[in-house]
Every structure is written in structure tokens, then in C-alpha cells.
Design a protein around this motif. Structure first.
Motif, short mmCIF file in Angstrom:
data_model
loop_
_atom_site.label_atom_id
_atom_site.label_comp_id
_atom_site.label_asym_id
_atom_site.label_seq_id
_atom_site.Cartn_x
_atom_site.Cartn_y
_atom_site.Cartn_z
N GLU A 51 0.84 -1.20 0.00
CA GLU A 51 0.00 0.00 0.00
C GLU A 51 0.88 1.25 0.00
O GLU A 51 0.58 2.23 -0.70
CB GLU A 51 -0.92 -0.01 1.22
N ARG A 79 -9.24 3.99 2.46
CA ARG A 79 -7.97 3.36 2.06
C ARG A 79 -8.17 2.48 0.84
O ARG A 79 -7.26 2.30 0.04
CB ARG A 79 -7.41 2.54 3.22
N GLU A 120 -5.19 -2.62 4.56
CA GLU A 120 -6.32 -1.79 4.17
C GLU A 120 -7.62 -2.58 4.11
O GLU A 120 -8.68 -2.10 4.50
CB GLU A 120 -6.04 -1.11 2.83
N ILE A 163 -0.96 11.16 3.56
CA ILE A 163 -1.39 9.75 3.51
C ILE A 163 -0.18 8.83 3.57
O ILE A 163 -0.20 7.79 4.25
CB ILE A 163 -2.24 9.49 2.26
N THR A 168 0.27 6.04 6.31
CA THR A 168 0.38 4.64 5.90
C THR A 168 1.65 3.99 6.45
O THR A 168 1.64 2.82 6.83
CB THR A 168 0.37 4.54 4.36
N TYR A 179 -10.52 9.36 -1.53
CA TYR A 179 -9.33 8.82 -0.89
C TYR A 179 -8.70 9.79 0.11
O TYR A 179 -7.85 9.40 0.90
CB TYR A 179 -8.28 8.46 -1.95
#
Length: 309
Positions: free
Chosen positions: A194, A253, A285, A274, A278, A212
Motif C-alpha cells: 500500500e 484506504r 487496508e 497519507i 500509511t 481517498y
């Protein structure tokens, strides 16, 4: 005279990109009639950029296709259509609602999630167009069943996957041979994480649906097998009688059918934020936001065996 030594060192994104481009070109070289599955989500948007790098300035050697449940987020469908039009590639859309009209999909109740029924519509579309390969953006880090799957994943004449009977992929050698009625599912970004996806989005400055990024949305907090999930309040997912609706900052996500895709609480409203968020996250996710996957650890594997992507 000594040859000049290149000072350029490939980054991990360069290596992942090169591998994915190689895989896409292998599909084009080995398969007679492939298709790229494109939903308008972040992973499939990355796939489009990789396909552009693999085949431009020519046209893609395959069309794009989306299997639409009819319950997708409007922002994502709008992005799907906008991006497909911008790159000038053919987009095929087949709907679960069409399968329902044919009687090949029968819901147990009107409010049942259509997500798992996509496999029926996908197999019907494969048969309709006689596709011998479907390219998609699944990644091994998303979920346990996907971690078991090869990059070139064989499906029999019934569209089924057998995790105990997979073809070897030694030295990046891929085998796309199939008989009529069989097909291959291909995952060019299978080895990505991810975090890799978001770093690639930042590097390539890719256009994503606004869903998003952090935004205020009405939600409820609902207990589940893994503790508590944040569930969006929509016409398809209304609040229950005993639930309190909150307006909080959330982002998605991963994006799928509204009835089974939950947001996470977040204030990350840029790609850089992000990426930072992350990097610190320790829950996948899908594990955090796909409500249907949480019902059983074997849910995805059973669906994939039946033809789900």
C-alpha cells in the motif's frame, strides 16, 4: 579508456515499475485477447500509468473493463469515466444488475451486498468477449488469500482457482498457456505494498477520486468481529435505531461496493500526509475497511475459488 559509470541508482519504485511493465508486456506477447480491469480505484489507476509506460505511443493491446455492482461510490465512477476518456482507451462496463435481470445472480435479500456476486458477472463477461487473460491491481499485502496467488494465476474452464495447483514462476518466467474457456488472472503490482502505491501516486502525480482524501462524512461506529468499524451513513447503509450518527473527518484506504467498504478516521488530505499515515499503520487496508472480508478469514479464498478476482 574506461567506460563512464552511470551515477543513476534505481529506486525501489523504479524496480517495481520495471517488473510491472515487463509483466504487462508478457501478457501482450503471450495472450491473444487480454483485458485490463479498471474500476477508477487507486490501484487500477496505477496500472493505467504502467500500461502507458509499457505501450505508448501506441494504443493499449487490450480494452479496459469494469464490473459494476450498481452500488459504487459516485466519485469513483466519475473518475473511472473521466480517466478512461482522457487516455482515449475503450472502456467496457458490465453490471451485476444485468446478471440479476438475467437471473444468474439472485440476492437473498434486497439489502444484501452485491460485492461477492461480481464473480458471476465477471465470468459472464469473460465468456462474452472470450478474454483469455484479465489484468488487475490485486496485491499480496492486501489479504491472506491474495498472498497465496501467483502473478500469472490460472483459472479453469469454470473460472475457478485452485491454490494447491499453481504454476511455478521461477526466474520471472511466466506461463500464460490456456485452452479455450480457460483464462489467466494477471497481477502486475502483486509485489507492491500500500505504501509503494501511494509513493508511486506521489511520484507520478496521478489524479485520484477525492474520496481517498480526508473529508467530513456522516458515520456510525459499529461493533464487529475485530472490534469496531466506522460505517458510512448512506441510503444503502442507513444508521440503525440504536446508533448515533457522527460527522467526522474520514478517508477511504480502499474503495469498493458501498455496502461493504468502510472509511478510517483521518485528517490526511494530501498524498504526502497519507504516505506518512500509511508508513505508521500496522493493519492492512482490507482488514481495516472491508466489512465483508472481516466476516471470515477464509471469505476471500472461497470467493476466489469460485471466480472472484
Amino acid at each position: 579508456m574506461k567506460a563512464a559509470v552511470s551515477q543513476h541508482t534505481l529506486s525501489h519504485l523504479d524496480w517495481l515499475e520495471a517488473e510491472a511493465i515487463h509483466i504487462l508486456r508478457e501478457v501482450a506477447g503471450q495472450c491473444a485477447n487480454p483485458v485490463l480491469l479498471f474500476s477508477g480505484g487507486k490501484d487500477s489507476i496505477c496500472l493505467l500509468r504502467l500500461a502507458e509506460k509499457a505501450f505508448r505511443p501506441g494504443k493499449f493491446p487490450f480494452p479496459l473493463m469494469h464490473i459494476d455492482t450498481g452500488h459504487n461510490y459516485a466519485e469513483v465512477i466519475a473518475a473511472r469515466d473521466r480517466i478512461a476518456h482522457a487516455i482515449g482507451e475503450r472502456l467496457i462496463v458490465r453490471s451485476v444488475e444485468d446478471s440479476m435481470a438475467r437471473g444468474t445472480v439472485v440476492l437473498k435479500s434486497a439489502n444484501e451486498s452485491r460485492n461477492k456476486h461480481q464473480s458471476v458477472t465477471l465470468l459472464e463477461a469473460i465468456a462474452e468477449f472470450e478474454f483469455d487473460a484479465c489484468i488487475g491491481g490485486a496485491r499480496r499485502d492486501e489479504e491472506k488469500a491474495r498472498a497465496k496467488e501467483r502473478i500469472f494465476s490460472f483459472r479453469d474452464e469454470f473460472g475457478q482457482w485452485d491454490p494447491k495447483n499453481q504454476r511455478p514462476e521461477l526466474w520471472d518466467l511466466y506461463n500464460a498457456r490456456s485452452m479455450k474457456g480457460e483464462n489467466i488472472r494477471v497481477f502486475p503490482i502483486s509485489n507492491w505494498t500500500e505504501l509503494d502505491v501511494w509513493q508511486y501516486i506521489e511520484r507520478e502525480q496521478l489524479d485520484l477520486p477525492a474520496i481517498y482524501f480526508a473529508h467530513t462524512r456522516p458515520v456510525v461506529r459499529r461493533k464487529d468481529l475485530h472490534g469496531e468499524s466506522i460505517v458510512p451513513v448512506t441510503k444503502l447503509t442507513p444508521a440503525r435505531a440504536n446508533e448515533t450518527v457522527e460527522e467526522i473527518s474520514v478517508r477511504y484506504r480502499t474503495v469498493g461496493d458501498i455496502t461493504c467498504t468502510a472509511p478510517v478516521e483521518s485528517t490526511a488530505d494530501s498524498v504526502a500526509m497519507i504516505i506518512a499515515e500509511t508508513a505508521l499503520c500496522c493493519v492492512t487496508e482490507r482488514g481495516a475497511t472491508r466489512l465483508d472480508d472481516q466476516a471470515s478469514e477464509a471469505a476471500m479464498e472461497q470467493r476466489k475459488k469460485a471466480g472472484y478476482f
